[in-house]
Design a protein around this motif. Structure first.
Motif, PDB file in Angstrom:
ATOM      1  N   GLU A 147       0.832  -1.196   0.000  1.00 58.58           N
ATOM      2  CA  GLU A 147       0.000   0.000   0.000  1.00 58.58           C
ATOM      3  C   GLU A 147       0.869   1.248   0.000  1.00 58.58           C
ATOM      4  N   GLY A 163      -2.675   7.588  -4.609  1.00 54.95           N
ATOM      5  CA  GLY A 163      -3.863   7.531  -3.766  1.00 54.95           C
ATOM      6  C   GLY A 163      -3.550   6.853  -2.453  1.00 54.95           C
ATOM      7  N   GLN A 166      -6.201   4.454  -0.377  1.00 51.19           N
ATOM      8  CA  GLN A 166      -7.175   3.863  -1.302  1.00 51.19           C
ATOM      9  C   GLN A 166      -6.860   2.378  -1.456  1.00 51.19           C
ATOM     10  N   ASN A 167      -7.012   1.849  -2.671  1.00 45.94           N
ATOM     11  CA  ASN A 167      -6.824   0.405  -2.845  1.00 45.94           C
ATOM     12  C   ASN A 167      -5.356   0.014  -2.682  1.00 45.94           C
ATOM     13  N   GLU A 325      -4.312  14.864   4.514  1.00 48.14           N
ATOM     14  CA  GLU A 325      -4.074  15.371   3.169  1.00 48.14           C
ATOM     15  C   GLU A 325      -3.815  16.864   3.255  1.00 48.14           C
ATOM     16  N   GLN A 349       0.012  13.518   0.987  1.00 49.91           N
ATOM     17  CA  GLN A 349      -0.993  12.585   1.495  1.00 49.91           C
ATOM     18  C   GLN A 349      -0.243  11.554   2.313  1.00 49.91           C
ATOM     19  N   THR A 380     -10.516  10.693   6.403  1.00 52.23           N
ATOM     20  CA  THR A 380      -9.534  11.575   5.755  1.00 52.23           C
ATOM     21  C   THR A 380      -9.710  12.998   6.270  1.00 52.23           C
TER      22      THR A 380
END
Lengths: 525, 212
Positions: A147, A163, A166-167, A325, A349, A380
């Motif tokens: 990740e 990102g 995220q995924n 962020e 981020q 977030t």
């Protein structure tokens, strides 16, 4: 300590660390204990320890066995009830423009064979019930979770924008940095941080053999000790650097690969024949034309630069994480630090632990502004730089008012990092912001202790006396601190009075034995 | 005593239930191998027999290695599950009890490590006024140093090495393998634990001498 005592101490130390003593030494060790009360007591305690190990097993609650068996048999299994589902699982065959006759013939033949099979084997197996067929699922190699956890400045993941939160990343994906930095985490316990102008590809995420290909630039890997049979490697071309638990970096510039080991040992291989173990504070340079591995030492400055690359790791080390962020700003015009870590380029981020964090924006002209922000696990938090290119705005940027609990937590973190001065600033901020709160009073004792540790005895005395004026549950600690502060200031008479007060109020207190001794040293009434 | 022959049983799983009872009565290594083969074949009665036989020992080892009873219970349960799940890896070369001990030690150390990390996270939320004190406030100077008092003062790593060597009789090499620490580190932990014990005993002697 006499020579005899020293000899015994040496023998006992050797024995305690698992060394087998000679018969003569063993006799000497045991004989000494007969004349020395402390040695005798020590041997008694070791014997008690051994007896605990040799004692019969503890009685066990039947529920413990029941729970274990339940957990064992409750694991999921794949069991097919009918054979139709097995056929259904097969890939469907697309109908073609063929005649029905051959298919009917094949079906009839199949039925005939099946009937004969059932007649033949059915009779022999009639005596026992047929268990339902069990299908064992084929085990595909376990994949490690990878990740992106930090993206600062220009960062791309396989061509798209980064990102964080995220995924997870897939095998084969690449992470590329321009003017920026990125970190990714791979389970279990691997952090890989990229410097500016670097690129890595997740060549293999098979849990047993995780492999990252460094396409260009610098990648720093920090990993915990691998389980037996598991490995992690950074590879470039035909050079592979395998580690089992260490901190090391691989830098690739054109055909030259540089493996720098900060901690632990890394095995560097080139092709099939060249293999070298590289220990801490060393580097191996592999250049393509010569094909040799050249080992040299690494300078402290370069090592420090690499360590700084992995410094943000502390941000996402906890279990409860959220995303912070910091929205875009003109490139290079701003940098941000989180919890006084290394400055990072914007936009930023990152995953951070839930709780309060201190974000500090720094403009290129030197103006700074600080915001304390609360992160909630799983959510977030977006923050906009208060400057937006204007120095004036930065200077007067409003500061969020943190809660008393947040300030305590921040101070606690500073203490964990051995930064008492920063902790004191936060405690002072708490006392100023919430002067009437219970926390504002209780932190006085901690502040006094910290002042004392910093050698500021007069200030420490003030803190302890301030707490003692109103009393509270920390009076013993405050009194003990006061006595110490007075001792450091050389005010013996006052120190004696403070100790007497402590002993009168807490004769069984933790500090009582030491204070009793100190009181006799001070003399007087 | 009931006996049986492997050759008359072509399917190793079928009929296991019938012979589990006879296996437990054979106190030899081969019987243990067969019993564990039955466990590996998911035979419930064999699983129960092994769990009942090993549970007291597993709980004792976990109890020695954990500082709290609740942690020891958790670790014992996890170890028992691990033993039953790893039944297929049991070989005749070692006794079932000693093999189970090693599985228990590994599982307990892992559980203790995880628990420690979890507590570390929780500690972040401890109010600052509890810092930097955390030790018990009151201890009578006349109180005799007990083994538990010593163990309570040792760091997690020294505590584990001390218990593994002096209570469970593991060699330094075995401890290094079980804990994943280098040999020298294990020796150092044992020496430092002993030094702490010595220091504590000397302090106790001084206090008592001073009182007299």
């Amino acid at each position: 300590m006499t020579g005899h005592d020293r000899r015994w101490d040496e023998l006992q130390t050797r024995w305690a660390q698992g060394e087998r003593l000679s018969a003569e030494d063993e006799r000497a060790r045991l004989a000494h204990a007969e004349h020395d009360a402390i040695a005798r007591r020590e041997l008694e305690l070791f014997a008690e320890m051994r007896a605990r190990g040799a004692a019969p097993g503890d009685p066990v609650a039947p529920a413990l066995i029941g729970r274990a068996l339940e957990a064992l048999n409750g694991s999921p299994r794949l069991r097919l009830v009918t054979a139709t589902s097995e056929r259904a699982a097969q890939a469907p065959v697309s109908p073609g423009p063929r005649s029905r006759v051959p298919r009917l013939a094949v079906a009839a033949l199949g039925l005939a064979v099946a009937s004969a099979f059932i007649l033949f084997f059915g009779a022999s197996s009639r005596s026992r019930p047929t268990p339902p067929p069990v299908v064992r699922a084929t085990m595909t190699p376990r994949l490690a979770r990878a990740e992106l956890v930090l993206a600062a400045g220009q960062v791309q993941v396989t061509g798209r924008r980064s990102g964080v939160g995220q995924n997870p990343l897939d095998q084969g994906e690449s992470v590329t940095t321009g003017e920026g930095r990125a970190c990714l985490t791979i389970d279990p316990g691997i952090d890989v941080c990229l410097a500016a102008h670097s690129a890595v590809q997740l060549a293999s995420l098979a849990a047993a053999s995780i492999r990252l290909r460094v396409e260009r630039g610098t990648a720093l890997a920090t990993l915990s000790r691998r389980a037996p049979g598991s490995s992690f490697s950074l590879v470039t071309g035909d050079v592979s650097a395998v580690a089992h638990g260490t901190t090391y970096a691989v830098r690739r510039e054109g055909d030259v690969t540089d493996v720098i080991v900060v901690e632990g040992i890394v095995e560097v291989t080139r092709g099939r024949d060249t293999r070298q173990l590289v220990d801490a504070h060393s580097r191996v340079v592999a250049s393509l034309p010569s094909g040799t591995l050249v080992k040299t030492a690494v300078g402290r400055r370069e090592e420090a630069r690499l360590v700084a690359l992995g410094a943000p790791r502390g941000l996402w080390s906890g279990a409860a994480l959220g995303v912070l962020e910091l929205t875009p700003a003109p490139p290079g015009a701003l940098q941000a630090t989180i919890d006084d870590e290394e400055p990072l380029p914007l936009p930023l981020q990152t995953l951070v632990g839930a709780g309060t964090h201190r974000v500090r924006w720094r403009e290129s002209g030197g103006a700074e502004s600080t915001v304390l922000t609360d992160i909630v696990a799983g959510e977030t938090r977006r923050l906009t730089p208060p400057v937006a290119g204007s120095v004036a705005t930065a200077v007067v940027a409003p500061i969020e008012k943190p809660s008393a609990t947040s300030l305590l937590e921040l101070a606690r973190r500073e203490l964990v990092r051995s930064r008492p001065r920063q902790a004191l600033v936060l405690y002072e901020q708490l006392r100023t912001t919430y002067p009437t709160s219970a926390e504002a009073r209780t932190v006085l004792v901690t502040m006094g202790k910290l002042e004392l540790d910093l050698g500021r005895s007069q200030r420490a005395l003030g803190r302890f006396e301030a707490y003692l004026r109103d009393g509270g549950t920390l009076v013993p600690e405050a009194l003990a601190g006061k006595a110490r502060a007075l001792r450091a200031l050389g005010r013996s008479a006052d120190e004696r009075r403070a100790i007497q007060q402590y002993l009168a109020m807490h004769p069984g207190g933790f500090e009582a034995p030491l204070f009793t001794k100190r009181l006799s040293e001070l003399g007087g009434p | 005593m009931k006996t049986y022959n492997f050759s008359d049983r072509p399917d190793p799983v079928d009929g296991i239930r019938d012979r589990v009872e006879s296996l437990v009565t054979l106190p030899n290594a081969q019987a243990d191998v067969e019993l564990m083969a039955a466990v590996a074949a998911n035979e419930p009665s064999a699983q129960r027999v092994v769990a009942q036989r090993l549970a007291p020992r597993v709980r004792k080892v976990a109890g020695l290695l954990c500082r709290s009873g609740a942690d020891a219970d958790d670790a014992a349960q996890a170890a028992l599950i691990e033993i039953l799940r790893s039944a297929a890896s049991f070989r005749v070369a070692t006794s079932l009890e000693r093999w189970a001990d090693r599985v228990t030690v590994r599982t307990t150390l892992r559980t203790a490590h995880r628990e420690r990390s979890r507590r570390g996270l929780l500690e972040r939320w401890v109010p600052a006024d509890l810092l930097p004190w955390g030790a018990p406030l009151v201890r009578s100077p006349l109180e005799e140093v007990s083994l538990d008092a010593l163990l309570g003062r040792l760091s997690q790593e020294r505590f584990q090495a001390f218990v593994l060597h002096h209570a469970l009789d593991y060699t330094v090499e075995e401890i290094a393998e079980l804990t994943g620490a280098p040999l020298g580190t294990v020796k150092d932990r044992l020496v430092m634990a002993r030094k702490q014990l010595r220091k504590l005993l000397c302090a106790e002697a001084r206090t008592r001498g001073g009182d007299r």
